[in-house]
Design an enzyme around this catalytic site. Structure first.
Site, PDB file in Angstrom:
ATOM      1  N   ASP A  37       0.810  -1.214   0.000  1.00 21.58           N
ATOM      2  CA  ASP A  37       0.000   0.000   0.000  1.00 21.58           C
ATOM      3  C   ASP A  37       0.851   1.276   0.000  1.00 21.58           C
ATOM      4  O   ASP A  37       0.382   2.356   0.345  1.00 21.58           O
ATOM      5  CB  ASP A  37      -0.946   0.003   1.207  1.00 21.58           C
ATOM      6  CG  ASP A  37      -0.198  -0.039   2.534  1.00 21.58           C
ATOM      7  OD1 ASP A  37       1.027  -0.279   2.514  1.00 21.58           O
ATOM      8  OD2 ASP A  37      -0.835   0.165   3.582  1.00 21.58           O
ATOM      9  N   HIS A 241      21.317  -0.166 -20.381  1.00 20.77           N
ATOM     10  CA  HIS A 241      20.474   0.331 -19.296  1.00 20.77           C
ATOM     11  C   HIS A 241      20.849  -0.356 -17.985  1.00 20.77           C
ATOM     12  O   HIS A 241      19.998  -0.862 -17.263  1.00 20.77           O
ATOM     13  CB  HIS A 241      18.991   0.116 -19.627  1.00 20.77           C
ATOM     14  CG  HIS A 241      18.512   0.984 -20.747  1.00 20.77           C
ATOM     15  ND1 HIS A 241      17.388   0.705 -21.496  1.00 20.77           N
ATOM     16  CD2 HIS A 241      19.011   2.140 -21.261  1.00 20.77           C
ATOM     17  CE1 HIS A 241      17.221   1.642 -22.402  1.00 20.77           C
ATOM     18  NE2 HIS A 241      18.199   2.527 -22.283  1.00 20.77           N
ATOM     19  N   ASP A 258      25.265   7.974 -16.964  1.00 24.98           N
ATOM     20  CA  ASP A 258      24.137   8.478 -17.753  1.00 24.98           C
ATOM     21  C   ASP A 258      23.063   8.880 -16.749  1.00 24.98           C
ATOM     22  O   ASP A 258      22.419   8.023 -16.139  1.00 24.98           O
ATOM     23  CB  ASP A 258      23.636   7.378 -18.696  1.00 24.98           C
ATOM     24  CG  ASP A 258      22.554   7.864 -19.659  1.00 24.98           C
ATOM     25  OD1 ASP A 258      21.911   8.887 -19.369  1.00 24.98           O
ATOM     26  OD2 ASP A 258      22.340   7.197 -20.692  1.00 24.98           O
ATOM     27  N   ASP A 269      19.333  14.959 -19.740  1.00 26.25           N
ATOM     28  CA  ASP A 269      19.778  13.599 -20.098  1.00 26.25           C
ATOM     29  C   ASP A 269      21.214  13.704 -20.611  1.00 26.25           C
ATOM     30  O   ASP A 269      21.437  14.086 -21.761  1.00 26.25           O
ATOM     31  CB  ASP A 269      18.846  13.026 -21.165  1.00 26.25           C
ATOM     32  CG  ASP A 269      19.138  11.570 -21.489  1.00 26.25           C
ATOM     33  OD1 ASP A 269      20.065  10.989 -20.898  1.00 26.25           O
ATOM     34  OD2 ASP A 269      18.433  11.008 -22.355  1.00 26.25           O
ATOM     35  N   HIS A 348      22.360   1.115 -30.820  1.00 25.83           N
ATOM     36  CA  HIS A 348      21.231   2.028 -30.619  1.00 25.83           C
ATOM     37  C   HIS A 348      21.350   3.223 -31.553  1.00 25.83           C
ATOM     38  O   HIS A 348      22.370   3.429 -32.211  1.00 25.83           O
ATOM     39  CB  HIS A 348      21.153   2.489 -29.154  1.00 25.83           C
ATOM     40  CG  HIS A 348      22.356   3.240 -28.669  1.00 25.83           C
ATOM     41  ND1 HIS A 348      22.556   4.582 -28.911  1.00 25.83           N
ATOM     42  CD2 HIS A 348      23.427   2.830 -27.928  1.00 25.83           C
ATOM     43  CE1 HIS A 348      23.686   4.970 -28.343  1.00 25.83           C
ATOM     44  NE2 HIS A 348      24.238   3.927 -27.740  1.00 25.83           N
ATOM     45  N   HIS A 352      17.344  11.117 -29.425  1.00 26.98           N
ATOM     46  CA  HIS A 352      15.887  11.110 -29.337  1.00 26.98           C
ATOM     47  C   HIS A 352      15.423  12.504 -28.955  1.00 26.98           C
ATOM     48  O   HIS A 352      16.200  13.351 -28.505  1.00 26.98           O
ATOM     49  CB  HIS A 352      15.416  10.075 -28.304  1.00 26.98           C
ATOM     50  CG  HIS A 352      16.059  10.195 -26.956  1.00 26.98           C
ATOM     51  ND1 HIS A 352      15.701  11.149 -26.021  1.00 26.98           N
ATOM     52  CD2 HIS A 352      17.075   9.493 -26.380  1.00 26.98           C
ATOM     53  CE1 HIS A 352      16.439  11.017 -24.938  1.00 26.98           C
ATOM     54  NE2 HIS A 352      17.298  10.027 -25.117  1.00 26.98           N
ATOM     55  N   HIS A 359      12.314  10.273 -23.268  1.00 25.48           N
ATOM     56  CA  HIS A 359      12.141   9.948 -24.683  1.00 25.48           C
ATOM     57  C   HIS A 359      10.859  10.651 -25.105  1.00 25.48           C
ATOM     58  O   HIS A 359       9.763  10.093 -25.040  1.00 25.48           O
ATOM     59  CB  HIS A 359      12.071   8.433 -24.906  1.00 25.48           C
ATOM     60  CG  HIS A 359      13.368   7.750 -24.616  1.00 25.48           C
ATOM     61  ND1 HIS A 359      13.567   6.951 -23.516  1.00 25.48           N
ATOM     62  CD2 HIS A 359      14.560   7.768 -25.271  1.00 25.48           C
ATOM     63  CE1 HIS A 359      14.808   6.489 -23.511  1.00 25.48           C
ATOM     64  NE2 HIS A 359      15.436   6.987 -24.555  1.00 25.48           N
ATOM     65  N   GLU A 383      24.014  11.134 -28.811  1.00 20.21           N
ATOM     66  CA  GLU A 383      24.677  10.203 -27.897  1.00 20.21           C
ATOM     67  C   GLU A 383      25.244   8.958 -28.583  1.00 20.21           C
ATOM     68  O   GLU A 383      24.794   7.841 -28.332  1.00 20.21           O
ATOM     69  CB  GLU A 383      23.704   9.790 -26.803  1.00 20.21           C
ATOM     70  CG  GLU A 383      22.333   9.329 -27.296  1.00 20.21           C
ATOM     71  CD  GLU A 383      21.427   8.900 -26.162  1.00 20.21           C
ATOM     72  OE1 GLU A 383      21.856   8.061 -25.348  1.00 20.21           O
ATOM     73  OE2 GLU A 383      20.291   9.395 -26.094  1.00 20.21           O
ATOM     74  N   TYR A 387      30.471  -0.131 -27.626  1.00 17.94           N
ATOM     75  CA  TYR A 387      30.347  -1.086 -26.522  1.00 17.94           C
ATOM     76  C   TYR A 387      30.951  -2.412 -26.975  1.00 17.94           C
ATOM     77  O   TYR A 387      30.389  -3.100 -27.830  1.00 17.94           O
ATOM     78  CB  TYR A 387      28.868  -1.273 -26.159  1.00 17.94           C
ATOM     79  CG  TYR A 387      28.120   0.042 -26.061  1.00 17.94           C
ATOM     80  CD1 TYR A 387      28.107   0.769 -24.876  1.00 17.94           C
ATOM     81  CD2 TYR A 387      27.467   0.566 -27.174  1.00 17.94           C
ATOM     82  CE1 TYR A 387      27.442   1.989 -24.801  1.00 17.94           C
ATOM     83  CE2 TYR A 387      26.805   1.779 -27.103  1.00 17.94           C
ATOM     84  CZ  TYR A 387      26.792   2.490 -25.923  1.00 17.94           C
ATOM     85  OH  TYR A 387      26.133   3.689 -25.858  1.00 17.94           O
ATOM     86  N   ARG A 411      30.030   6.053 -23.968  1.00 20.53           N
ATOM     87  CA  ARG A 411      28.961   6.852 -24.575  1.00 20.53           C
ATOM     88  C   ARG A 411      29.169   8.302 -24.150  1.00 20.53           C
ATOM     89  O   ARG A 411      29.555   8.574 -23.007  1.00 20.53           O
ATOM     90  CB  ARG A 411      27.576   6.355 -24.128  1.00 20.53           C
ATOM     91  CG  ARG A 411      26.415   7.105 -24.781  1.00 20.53           C
ATOM     92  CD  ARG A 411      25.074   6.382 -24.613  1.00 20.53           C
ATOM     93  NE  ARG A 411      24.631   6.219 -23.251  1.00 20.53           N
ATOM     94  CZ  ARG A 411      24.648   5.062 -22.584  1.00 20.53           C
ATOM     95  NH1 ARG A 411      25.133   3.968 -23.149  1.00 20.53           N
ATOM     96  NH2 ARG A 411      24.207   4.993 -21.332  1.00 20.53           N
ATOM     97  N   GLU A 413      26.996  11.937 -24.371  1.00 23.28           N
ATOM     98  CA  GLU A 413      25.654  12.439 -24.708  1.00 23.28           C
ATOM     99  C   GLU A 413      25.481  13.879 -24.241  1.00 23.28           C
ATOM    100  O   GLU A 413      25.774  14.222 -23.098  1.00 23.28           O
ATOM    101  CB  GLU A 413      24.600  11.565 -24.034  1.00 23.28           C
ATOM    102  CG  GLU A 413      23.170  12.045 -24.225  1.00 23.28           C
ATOM    103  CD  GLU A 413      22.172  11.203 -23.458  1.00 23.28           C
ATOM    104  OE1 GLU A 413      20.990  11.216 -23.812  1.00 23.28           O
ATOM    105  OE2 GLU A 413      22.584  10.528 -22.475  1.00 23.28           O
TER     106      GLU A 413
END
Length: 439
Positions: A37, A241, A258, A269, A348, A352, A359, A383, A387, A411, A413
């Site tokens: 709850d 991710h 990130d 971002d 990727h 975006h 996104h 970005e 990898y 990466r 970005e």
């Protein structure tokens, strides 16, 4: 600091011009349960918030430009001192008109009593069939009742259309006020990244770095994280991710961060990758310089009038050239790109839309073949990355990867605003040159 009611009013006016003789209905986001709850802090549906600025659950916004008296109607939770003692203050029905500019407001419990009169003279209903199935059924049942009376009235809504094609093109182009909010969100995000780079060193844990980032967000007035922070050391950076953030950072590893904050519902971002020990290894430096070159050249393509895909294609071209020069890809460049043989290294897209959602909404294409052109007021992330997982499987016909490259994930970005004459890098306060990344 925030969006003024006048701007919400202007947004609603633009929406109603699109709605014409129809009626548009928007449902608030549900409360999300953390466990049992215990609920998460409430976060309003972005389209609902974009049009109203209203941040409470159990609400419905109706836009009926054809109605003689009420064009903007809110259904909200009524004031209830006993419940508010437990769950927080409510705006209430009267204040919904005063604070949020509604022409009329009702308790949400009276939805069935009043909604039909705003639908009966509409030529169509605009509503997004979302995840609230019971509310979806309610709207469909209203429509069925109206259709059943067509012979008697001769005029009823003859179709239901999604609201997203109405609101998403509006949200795609940021107003001056929204850009102010985005500058604040990205400034706080940048400050947190710079703090994290100062704090990170061999021996600390990823979650400790994440804590420094998120502490800075809240300390500087942000609502909190825009998305779960990624603090990935070593080979963890090869997981796009990665959110476990539970490993101890080792000497000679790269740290990929990130992370971005949410400020007044608008989001930053940013990604940076740096050597926690202060110096890149030769392989790390080579790949880092390649990703940085790809990013810088991609950002050059963020210009009004350029097709959205152009900055992605530019980044891919630079990365493939570099990987071929290193012998990690072999063959004809055009074939490598066309057949996606680079994707084991870069799986990727290069960016975006960014705004109220990380996104963010808005079409990337007009149709299957034609990309949306960038226009002033768009905000995109840029970005690119590389990898090289310890478990990488090269594409068919490509060479095996020497061990010296494995376990490196990079990466970089930035958040980039399209301007009338070019672009503005909103996150330029976070360094990214090789010299800046090395201590």
């Amino acid at each position: 600091m925030g969006i003024e009611q006048q701007e919400y009013q202007q947004r609603r006016q633009r929406l109603m011009e699109k709605v014409g003789n129809g009626t548009a209905i928007f449902r608030s986001a549900p409360m999300a349960v953390m466990h049992n709850d215990v609920e998460y802090n409430y976060r309003q549906d972005s389209d609902f918030y974009y049009l109203t600025g209203f941040n409470e659950p159990e609400a419905v916004a109706v836009f009926a430009p054809h109605h003689k008296k009420h064009r903007f109607i809110l259904f909200v939770q009524p004031k209830d001192p006993e419940k508010e003692t437990w769950t927080g203050y409510r705006c209430g029905v009267e204040a919904a008109k005063e604070r949020y500019g509604a022409d009329e407001a009702y308790p949400i419990t009276e939805l069935d009593e009043h909604l039909l009169k705003y639908l009966i003279d509409a030529d169509r209903i605009y509503y997004h069939l979302g995840r609230d199935r019971s509310f979806n059924d309610k709207i469909l049942s209203y429509w069925q009742r109206l259709i059943a009376g067509y012979q008697k009235r001769g005029r009823v809504p003859t179709a239901i259309e999604d609201t997203k094609p109405l609101t998403h093109p509006m949200r795609l182009v940021k107003s001056p006020e929204e850009i102010v909010m985005m500058r604040k969100a990205t400034a706080i995000s940048a400050q947190a990244h710079n703090r994290a780079r100062e704090f990170a060193k061999p021996g600390v844990y990823e979650y400790q770095v994440a804590a420094e980032i998120e502490h800075t967000f809240r300390l500087e007035g942000a609502m909190g994280i825009a998305y779960p922070s990624i603090v990935a050391s070593g080979a963890n950076a090869c997981v796009l991710h990665y959110v476990e953030n539970d490993c101890q950072i080792k000497e000679n590893e790269l740290l990929l961060i990130d992370a971005g904050c949410s400020y007044g519902y608008y989001n930053g971002d940013i990604t940076r990758t740096f050597p926690v020990g202060g110096k890149f290894t030769p392989e790390q430096k080579t790949l880092y310089e390649l990703v940085l070159e790809a990013q810088l050249k991609a950002i050059e393509q963020v210009q009004p009038g350029n097709p959205y895909n152009q900055f992605h294609d530019t980044a891919v071209s630079v990365l493939v050239d570099g990987l071929m020069e290193l012998g990690l890809l072999v063959g004809d460049k055009e074939e490598i790109i066309k057949e996606g043989k680079y994707k084991p290294f870069y799986m990727h897209r290069t960016g975006h839309w960014l705004g109220l959602d990380v996104h963010d909404v808005g079409a990337y294409k007009h149709n299957k073949e034609t990309w949306q052109n960038l226009q002033s007021g768009n905000i995109v992330t840029v970005e690119p990355g590389l990898y090289i997982s310890p478990y990488i499987q090269p594409a068919e016909g490509q060479p095996e990867i020497p061990d010296c490259w494995k376990g490196i994930g990079i990466r970089i970005e930035d958040d980039v605003l399209v301007t009338k004459s070019g672009h503005d890098i909103l996150t330029s306060d976070v360094p990214k040159s090789v010299s800046a990344m090395e201590k």
